[in-house]
Design a protein around this motif. Structure first.
Motif: not given
Length: 265
Positions: A224-226
């Motif tokens: 999710p931190d991309q």
């Protein structure tokens, strides 16, 4: 546009940037120990890059846009099953046996030097050492085929053949890239392929080769931190990287470390 070294100024610039990037990896090695946080490693590298080498850490605030945040740190620290783009963190303290890839890109006088190396905190497992060794061999086998007239497919095939012969898999979502005054440029250097296929190499082209090899299946996912890419099966991954230029009869590796001087071409 394909990254090319067009004149003596470019050549000297890339040599200096490559030497600086290699020096960072040489500096940080003794600090990769049990209990060190990846943020501590990041800070050491940042200070060395900026204050000692008078360079710019290229990853810091790189990217962003389209809903993605810029990369927030000066280096990438990818531990164990992290494939690439691991973000340094105060929360990530290295444990005994951890394998960590440290990926460095510096900008010196407008030119980029990009390189990475595998390190171990404490005593690694036999599996981790073997994966790191085979992945480094994949990098060298890819480099060995670089010369005018060879193709991008030749590089990818050499890497893929060696990795798969050792029952490992090649990550396909990330690749090497053209580099010079631009961080990521054409061509894309895939780490798999077919001999004789793809663009032909020409003298002066400059790019990275940076195979990511997994102990399990090749599939990855992005956290999710991309940025952080991990193996889907949570098995180990390893990576090594060099920046190089095609010469009249082979290549010149800009990011060689002192321990690799026998590779000088």
């Amino acid at each position: 546009m394909v990254a090319r070294i067009k004149n003596e100024e470019d050549l000297l610039g890339m040599r200096e940037a490559g030497r600086c990037a290699a020096k960072v990896l040489e500096m940080i090695g003794p600090h990769v120990v049990v209990g060190a946080t990846t943020e501590h490693l990041n800070q050491l590298c940042h200070d060395y890059i900026v204050n000692e080498l008078d360079c710019i850490p290229a990853p810091l605030n790189y990217g962003g846009g389209g809903g993605q945040m810029p990369f927030p740190k000066s280096i990438c620290t990818s531990v164990n099953h992290v494939v690439c783009h691991g973000i340094p963190s105060h929360a990530k303290a290295l444990k005994n046996g951890d394998a960590v890839n440290i990926d460095i890109t510096v900008i010196k006088n407008g030119y980029h030097g990009d390189t990475s190396k595998m390190f171990f905190a404490g005593e690694p497992s036999v599996m981790a050492k073997r994966l790191a060794k085979v992945t480094q061999e994949c990098l060298y086998k890819g480099i060995d085929v670089v010369r005018p007239g060879a193709t991008l497919g030749d590089i990818g095939y050499a890497i893929q053949r060696h990795a798969e012969s050792q029952h490992y898999s090649v990550v396909r979502e990330f690749c090497g890239h053209g580099i010079g005054k631009v961080f990521h440029d054409a061509p894309q250097i895939l780490h798999y392929g077919r001999p004789g296929h793809g663009e032909k190499l020409e003298e002066g082209m400059s790019f990275t080769i940076e195979p990511m090899i997994n102990a399990g299946k090749r599939y990855i996912k992005i956290l999710p931190d991309q940025w952080t890419a991990v193996t889907k099966d949570h098995k180990l991954s390893a990576q090594w990287e060099h920046t190089l230029m095609v010469t009249a009869d082979g290549c010149e590796i800009f990011t060689l470390r002192e321990e690799e001087q026998n590779l000088r071409q």
